[in-house]
Design a protein around this motif. Structure first.
Motif, PDB file in Angstrom:
ATOM      1  N   MET A  41      29.547  75.076  57.259  1.00 45.79           N
ATOM      2  CA  MET A  41      30.394  74.080  57.032  1.00 45.79           C
ATOM      3  C   MET A  41      31.835  74.538  56.517  1.00 45.79           C
ATOM      4  SD  MET A  41      29.554  71.233  54.196  1.00 45.79           S
ATOM      5  CE  MET A  41      27.797  71.613  54.645  1.00 45.79           C
ATOM      6  N   VAL A  42      32.641  74.030  57.383  1.00 44.85           N
ATOM      7  CA  VAL A  42      34.011  74.244  57.022  1.00 44.85           C
ATOM      8  C   VAL A  42      34.793  72.781  56.560  1.00 44.85           C
ATOM      9  CG1 VAL A  42      36.247  75.241  58.156  1.00 44.85           C
ATOM     10  CG2 VAL A  42      34.095  75.811  59.162  1.00 44.85           C
ATOM     11  N   ILE A  43      35.484  73.179  55.435  1.00 43.65           N
ATOM     12  CA  ILE A  43      35.869  72.112  54.532  1.00 43.65           C
ATOM     13  C   ILE A  43      37.677  72.126  54.674  1.00 43.65           C
ATOM     14  CG2 ILE A  43      35.947  71.105  52.369  1.00 43.65           C
ATOM     15  CD1 ILE A  43      33.290  72.123  51.730  1.00 43.65           C
ATOM     16  N   ASP A  44      38.152  70.927  54.990  1.00 42.48           N
ATOM     17  CA  ASP A  44      39.462  70.549  54.966  1.00 42.48           C
ATOM     18  C   ASP A  44      40.333  71.301  55.528  1.00 42.48           C
ATOM     19  OD1 ASP A  44      38.611  68.198  53.593  1.00 42.48           O
ATOM     20  OD2 ASP A  44      39.155  69.015  51.655  1.00 42.48           O
ATOM     21  N   THR A  45      40.144  71.853  56.762  1.00 41.17           N
ATOM     22  CA  THR A  45      41.075  72.782  57.149  1.00 41.17           C
ATOM     23  C   THR A  45      41.784  71.954  58.195  1.00 41.17           C
ATOM     24  OG1 THR A  45      39.150  73.705  58.698  1.00 41.17           O
ATOM     25  CG2 THR A  45      39.812  75.160  56.974  1.00 41.17           C
ATOM     26  N   HIS A 104      32.428  70.318  60.351  1.00 41.75           N
ATOM     27  CA  HIS A 104      33.617  70.258  59.917  1.00 41.75           C
ATOM     28  C   HIS A 104      33.790  69.169  59.076  1.00 41.75           C
ATOM     29  CE1 HIS A 104      35.490  73.137  62.912  1.00 41.75           C
ATOM     30  NE2 HIS A 104      34.369  72.871  63.560  1.00 41.75           N
ATOM     31  N   ILE A 105      34.053  69.183  57.683  1.00 36.11           N
ATOM     32  CA  ILE A 105      34.186  68.355  56.835  1.00 36.11           C
ATOM     33  C   ILE A 105      35.760  68.011  56.618  1.00 36.11           C
ATOM     34  CG2 ILE A 105      33.951  67.430  54.362  1.00 36.11           C
ATOM     35  CD1 ILE A 105      31.285  67.832  56.037  1.00 36.11           C
ATOM     36  N   GLN A 145      31.465  62.580  64.084  1.00 31.56           N
ATOM     37  CA  GLN A 145      31.975  62.874  65.347  1.00 31.56           C
ATOM     38  C   GLN A 145      31.464  64.046  66.218  1.00 31.56           C
ATOM     39  OE1 GLN A 145      36.167  62.467  65.490  1.00 31.56           O
ATOM     40  NE2 GLN A 145      36.183  62.800  67.750  1.00 31.56           N
ATOM     41  N   LEU A 146      31.111  63.939  67.417  1.00 34.69           N
ATOM     42  CA  LEU A 146      30.637  65.151  68.051  1.00 34.69           C
ATOM     43  C   LEU A 146      31.984  65.842  68.603  1.00 34.69           C
ATOM     44  CD1 LEU A 146      28.330  66.923  69.393  1.00 34.69           C
ATOM     45  CD2 LEU A 146      28.366  65.567  71.446  1.00 34.69           C
ATOM     46  N   LEU A 147      32.152  67.158  68.231  1.00 33.66           N
ATOM     47  CA  LEU A 147      33.241  67.927  68.955  1.00 33.66           C
ATOM     48  C   LEU A 147      33.055  68.936  69.916  1.00 33.66           C
ATOM     49  CD1 LEU A 147      34.913  68.809  65.454  1.00 33.66           C
ATOM     50  CD2 LEU A 147      35.412  66.946  67.066  1.00 33.66           C
ATOM     51  N   GLY A 148      31.568  69.393  70.151  1.00 31.82           N
ATOM     52  CA  GLY A 148      31.133  70.326  70.979  1.00 31.82           C
ATOM     53  C   GLY A 148      29.910  70.542  70.854  1.00 31.82           C
ATOM     54  N   ILE A 197      32.829  65.279  60.173  1.00 32.81           N
ATOM     55  CA  ILE A 197      32.130  64.137  58.969  1.00 32.81           C
ATOM     56  C   ILE A 197      33.270  64.017  58.177  1.00 32.81           C
ATOM     57  CG2 ILE A 197      30.501  63.746  57.212  1.00 32.81           C
ATOM     58  CD1 ILE A 197      28.398  64.960  58.800  1.00 32.81           C
ATOM     59  N   TRP A 198      33.762  62.933  57.820  1.00 30.69           N
ATOM     60  CA  TRP A 198      34.628  62.580  56.945  1.00 30.69           C
ATOM     61  C   TRP A 198      34.055  62.148  55.449  1.00 30.69           C
ATOM     62  CZ3 TRP A 198      34.953  57.400  54.547  1.00 30.69           C
ATOM     63  CH2 TRP A 198      35.842  57.154  53.662  1.00 30.69           C
ATOM     64  N   LYS A 199      34.712  62.805  54.590  1.00 32.57           N
ATOM     65  CA  LYS A 199      34.251  62.565  53.181  1.00 32.57           C
ATOM     66  C   LYS A 199      35.114  62.023  52.241  1.00 32.57           C
ATOM     67  CE  LYS A 199      35.686  67.277  51.450  1.00 32.57           C
ATOM     68  NZ  LYS A 199      37.040  66.752  50.810  1.00 32.57           N
ATOM     69  N   PRO A 200      35.173  60.895  51.428  1.00 37.17           N
ATOM     70  CA  PRO A 200      36.124  60.286  50.667  1.00 37.17           C
ATOM     71  C   PRO A 200      36.438  60.803  49.339  1.00 37.17           C
ATOM     72  CG  PRO A 200      33.948  59.388  50.437  1.00 37.17           C
ATOM     73  CD  PRO A 200      33.781  60.430  51.223  1.00 37.17           C
ATOM     74  N   ARG A 201      35.706  61.795  48.876  1.00 36.02           N
ATOM     75  CA  ARG A 201      36.084  62.290  47.803  1.00 36.02           C
ATOM     76  C   ARG A 201      35.900  63.863  47.883  1.00 36.02           C
ATOM     77  NH1 ARG A 201      37.541  57.932  47.431  1.00 36.02           N
ATOM     78  NH2 ARG A 201      37.329  56.532  45.698  1.00 36.02           N
ATOM     79  N   TRP A 202      35.760  64.523  46.702  1.00 35.06           N
ATOM     80  CA  TRP A 202      35.802  66.245  46.716  1.00 35.06           C
ATOM     81  C   TRP A 202      34.447  66.613  47.224  1.00 35.06           C
ATOM     82  CZ3 TRP A 202      40.619  66.712  45.091  1.00 35.06           C
ATOM     83  CH2 TRP A 202      40.954  65.942  43.774  1.00 35.06           C
ATOM     84  N   GLY A 203      33.547  66.227  46.916  1.00 37.53           N
ATOM     85  CA  GLY A 203      32.107  66.746  47.476  1.00 37.53           C
ATOM     86  C   GLY A 203      31.909  66.292  48.832  1.00 37.53           C
ATOM     87  N   ALA A 204      31.319  67.229  49.782  1.00 39.11           N
ATOM     88  CA  ALA A 204      31.170  66.622  51.136  1.00 39.11           C
ATOM     89  C   ALA A 204      29.850  65.741  51.150  1.00 39.11           C
ATOM     90  CB  ALA A 204      30.785  67.934  52.125  1.00 39.11           C
ATOM     91  N   PHE A 205      28.989  65.595  49.904  1.00 41.02           N
ATOM     92  CA  PHE A 205      27.866  65.020  50.043  1.00 41.02           C
ATOM     93  C   PHE A 205      27.931  63.690  49.477  1.00 41.02           C
ATOM     94  CE2 PHE A 205      26.178  69.415  50.342  1.00 41.02           C
ATOM     95  CZ  PHE A 205      25.126  69.121  51.240  1.00 41.02           C
ATOM     96  N   HIS A 206      29.042  63.584  48.947  1.00 38.29           N
ATOM     97  CA  HIS A 206      29.094  61.908  48.001  1.00 38.29           C
ATOM     98  C   HIS A 206      29.516  60.901  49.031  1.00 38.29           C
ATOM     99  CE1 HIS A 206      30.520  59.346  44.990  1.00 38.29           C
ATOM    100  NE2 HIS A 206      31.521  59.193  45.547  1.00 38.29           N
ATOM    101  N   ARG A 207      28.643  60.076  49.275  1.00 36.87           N
ATOM    102  CA  ARG A 207      28.817  58.883  50.014  1.00 36.87           C
ATOM    103  C   ARG A 207      29.275  59.229  51.557  1.00 36.87           C
ATOM    104  NH1 ARG A 207      33.779  55.893  47.728  1.00 36.87           N
ATOM    105  NH2 ARG A 207      33.771  54.836  50.068  1.00 36.87           N
ATOM    106  N   THR A 208      28.378  60.173  51.949  1.00 33.44           N
ATOM    107  CA  THR A 208      28.628  60.513  53.272  1.00 33.44           C
ATOM    108  C   THR A 208      27.037  60.649  53.633  1.00 33.44           C
ATOM    109  OG1 THR A 208      28.335  63.049  53.283  1.00 33.44           O
ATOM    110  CG2 THR A 208      30.463  61.899  52.784  1.00 33.44           C
ATOM    111  N   ALA A 209      27.130  60.850  54.994  1.00 34.59           N
ATOM    112  CA  ALA A 209      25.650  60.920  55.796  1.00 34.59           C
ATOM    113  C   ALA A 209      25.407  62.463  55.914  1.00 34.59           C
ATOM    114  CB  ALA A 209      25.590  60.270  57.180  1.00 34.59           C
TER     115      ALA A 209
END
Length: 202
Positions: free
Chosen positions: A1-5, A43-44, A100-103, A109-121
């Motif tokens: 999992m790669v965050i905010d790059t 990718h978050i 969204q499929l990238l490959g 996956i979009w996250k609305p707050r700090w943590g990638a699990f918060h309000r996401t699928a």
């Protein structure tokens, strides 16, 4: 999992995070190893649209600051980290909460707050792939990667932080995370172990 790059968070972007550009080669190495092993990658990403923004940044974004705005170059993932032929991020898909499929075996996956699990699928997505361990790389450990590590631990995932592939990591961060069972390793160790696992399975 790669965050905010994303481009806005590296050198030359609208809101560069110190050290993020420097860890991009390690992240790229890690991603290539996962692609070669056929393992899933997520990718978050952040997209600031409207007032659905972290409270400390709400006024800044409301003032018109051009940070990871939908459909802007700065919102896109750093190109060197994408698989060949990957499409640009689709804000309509992401802000609607879909992956969204990238490959092959690779999504955003979009996250609305700090943590990638918060309000996401994300949790549902990972469990659908039978994922039990999350390996974290990306941008600005004290904020989003740390929140994601704790969120993953709360949901009973094994969590590993790739310390040289995340900007902003300090030894005390790793010691603190270790108290809840979060492991830490280097890119070289992770890629070596992954290659050995693939060789055994083959």
């Amino acid at each position: 999992m790669v965050i905010d790059t994303q481009r806005d968070f590296v050198d030359g972007g609208a809101s560069p995070v110190p050290g993020t550009t420097q860890v991009l080669p390690a992240i790229a190495t890690l991603l290539q190893a996962y692609r070669e092993a056929g393992r899933p990658i997520v990718h978050i990403v952040r997209l600031y649209d409207g007032d659905d923004v972290d409270l400390p940044r709400r006024n800044l974004i409301a003032s018109g600051a051009p940070i990871v705005r939908p459909h802007t170059p700065g919102s896109q993932i750093v190109p060197d980290l994408l698989p060949p032929g990957a499409p640009e991020l689709d804000p309509e898909v992401l802000l609607d909460g879909a992956a969204q499929l990238l490959g092959a075996q690779e999504w955003a996956i979009w996250k609305p707050r700090w943590g990638a699990f918060h309000r996401t699928a994300l949790d549902e997505h990972l469990r659908g792939l039978d994922v039990t361990t999350i390996v974290l790389a990306g941008c600005n450990y004290p904020n989003c990667p740390r929140a994601t590590a704790y969120g993953g631990s709360e949901r009973d995932y094994r969590v590993l932080v790739v310390a040289d592939a995340i900007s902003g990591v300090r030894p005390d961060h790793l010691e603190e995370a270790g108290r809840i069972g979060v492991l830490a390793a280097t890119t070289a160790v992770v890629t070596s172990e992954l290659a050995a696992t693939v060789a055994i399975a083959g």
